[in-house]
Motif scaffolding. Structure first.
Motif, short mmCIF file in Angstrom:
data_model
loop_
_atom_site.label_atom_id
_atom_site.label_comp_id
_atom_site.label_asym_id
_atom_site.label_seq_id
_atom_site.Cartn_x
_atom_site.Cartn_y
_atom_site.Cartn_z
N MET A 5 95.47 52.29 49.98
CA MET A 5 96.19 51.33 49.17
C MET A 5 95.77 49.93 49.64
O MET A 5 95.70 49.65 50.83
N SER A 6 95.50 49.07 48.70
CA SER A 6 95.03 47.73 49.03
C SER A 6 96.17 46.86 49.55
O SER A 6 97.35 47.18 49.41
N ILE A 7 95.78 45.77 50.15
CA ILE A 7 96.77 44.84 50.70
C ILE A 7 97.61 44.23 49.58
O ILE A 7 98.82 44.05 49.74
N LEU A 8 96.97 43.96 48.45
CA LEU A 8 97.71 43.39 47.32
C LEU A 8 98.76 44.36 46.80
O LEU A 8 99.90 43.96 46.52
N ALA A 9 98.40 45.63 46.71
CA ALA A 9 99.36 46.63 46.24
C ALA A 9 100.52 46.77 47.21
O ALA A 9 101.68 46.88 46.80
N LYS A 10 100.22 46.75 48.51
CA LYS A 10 101.29 46.83 49.51
C LYS A 10 102.20 45.60 49.44
O LYS A 10 103.42 45.72 49.55
N ALA A 11 101.59 44.44 49.25
CA ALA A 11 102.39 43.21 49.16
C ALA A 11 103.27 43.23 47.92
O ALA A 11 104.45 42.84 47.97
N LEU A 12 102.72 43.68 46.79
CA LEU A 12 103.51 43.75 45.56
C LEU A 12 104.66 44.75 45.71
O LEU A 12 105.77 44.49 45.26
N ARG A 13 104.37 45.89 46.33
CA ARG A 13 105.43 46.89 46.52
C ARG A 13 106.51 46.35 47.45
O ARG A 13 107.71 46.56 47.20
N LEU A 14 106.13 45.66 48.50
CA LEU A 14 107.11 45.08 49.42
C LEU A 14 107.96 44.02 48.72
O LEU A 14 109.19 44.01 48.84
N MET A 15 107.30 43.14 47.96
CA MET A 15 108.05 42.11 47.23
C MET A 15 109.00 42.72 46.20
O MET A 15 110.12 42.26 46.02
N GLY A 16 108.54 43.78 45.53
CA GLY A 16 109.39 44.46 44.56
C GLY A 16 110.58 45.13 45.21
O GLY A 16 111.70 45.07 44.70
N GLY A 42 111.62 42.98 39.95
CA GLY A 42 111.36 43.97 40.99
C GLY A 42 110.71 45.22 40.43
O GLY A 42 109.79 45.78 41.02
N LEU A 43 111.19 45.67 39.27
CA LEU A 43 110.59 46.83 38.63
C LEU A 43 109.15 46.55 38.18
O LEU A 43 108.27 47.41 38.32
N LEU A 44 108.92 45.35 37.67
CA LEU A 44 107.56 45.00 37.24
C LEU A 44 106.61 44.91 38.43
O LEU A 44 105.44 45.29 38.32
N LEU A 45 107.09 44.42 39.57
CA LEU A 45 106.25 44.38 40.76
C LEU A 45 105.90 45.79 41.23
O LEU A 45 104.76 46.06 41.63
N HIS A 46 106.85 46.70 41.18
CA HIS A 46 106.58 48.09 41.54
C HIS A 46 105.59 48.73 40.56
O HIS A 46 104.68 49.47 40.97
N MET A 47 105.73 48.44 39.27
CA MET A 47 104.81 48.98 38.28
C MET A 47 103.40 48.44 38.49
O MET A 47 102.41 49.17 38.35
N ALA A 48 103.28 47.16 38.84
CA ALA A 48 101.97 46.57 39.09
C ALA A 48 101.33 47.21 40.33
O ALA A 48 100.12 47.48 40.34
N ALA A 49 102.12 47.45 41.36
CA ALA A 49 101.60 48.11 42.56
C ALA A 49 101.14 49.53 42.24
O ALA A 49 100.11 49.98 42.75
N ASP A 50 101.88 50.23 41.39
CA ASP A 50 101.47 51.58 40.99
C ASP A 50 100.16 51.55 40.20
O ASP A 50 99.30 52.41 40.38
N GLN A 51 100.00 50.56 39.34
CA GLN A 51 98.76 50.45 38.57
C GLN A 51 97.58 50.14 39.46
O GLN A 51 96.46 50.58 39.19
N LEU A 52 97.79 49.39 40.53
CA LEU A 52 96.69 49.07 41.44
C LEU A 52 96.31 50.25 42.32
O LEU A 52 95.17 50.33 42.77
N THR A 53 97.24 51.15 42.56
CA THR A 53 96.94 52.26 43.46
C THR A 53 96.40 53.49 42.75
O THR A 53 95.73 54.30 43.37
N THR A 54 96.67 53.64 41.45
CA THR A 54 96.17 54.84 40.75
C THR A 54 94.72 54.63 40.37
O THR A 54 94.36 53.58 39.82
N PRO A 55 93.87 55.62 40.65
CA PRO A 55 92.46 55.48 40.27
C PRO A 55 92.29 55.67 38.77
O PRO A 55 93.03 56.40 38.11
N ALA A 56 91.31 54.99 38.22
CA ALA A 56 91.05 55.09 36.78
C ALA A 56 90.33 56.39 36.50
O ALA A 56 89.40 56.77 37.19
#
Length: 89
Positions: A1-12, A61-75
């Motif tokens: 998981m990238s640092i951005l995804a972790k940061a977004l999940r933490l902020m959410g 908060g929900l949108l931040l969690h959704m963005a983190a999920d989108q960053l972590t799932t592979p295409a």
């Protein structure tokens, strides 16, 4: 998981906890100051203003969690689009 995804999940997560505490504390204040029936009126499912306020409080908060999920799932292959689409298959 990238640092951005972790940061977004933490902020959410922080946002959702803060929103939950704000909502619960505001309901307790209404209960204490105005009484039980004011709280019942506040929790009325037909009270559109309260529903919108609760949704707008929790939504970031929900949108931040959704963005983190989108960053972590592979295409998958169906999600990857070519830059140039050939005219003939």
């Amino acid at each position: 998981m990238s640092i951005l995804a972790k940061a977004l999940r933490l902020m959410g997560t922080v946002w959702l906890w803060a929103a939950g505490l704000l909502i619960v504390s505001s309901h307790l204040v209404v209960l204490h100051l105005d009484g039980f029936w004011a709280l019942v009126n506040l929790l009325n499912p037909w009270n559109i203003a309260t529903a919108l306020t609760l949704e707008l409080t929790v939504a970031p908060g929900l949108l931040l969690h959704m963005a983190a999920d989108q960053l972590t799932t592979p295409a998958t292959s169906s999600q990857v689009r070519q830059a140039i689409v050939p005219s003939h298959p």
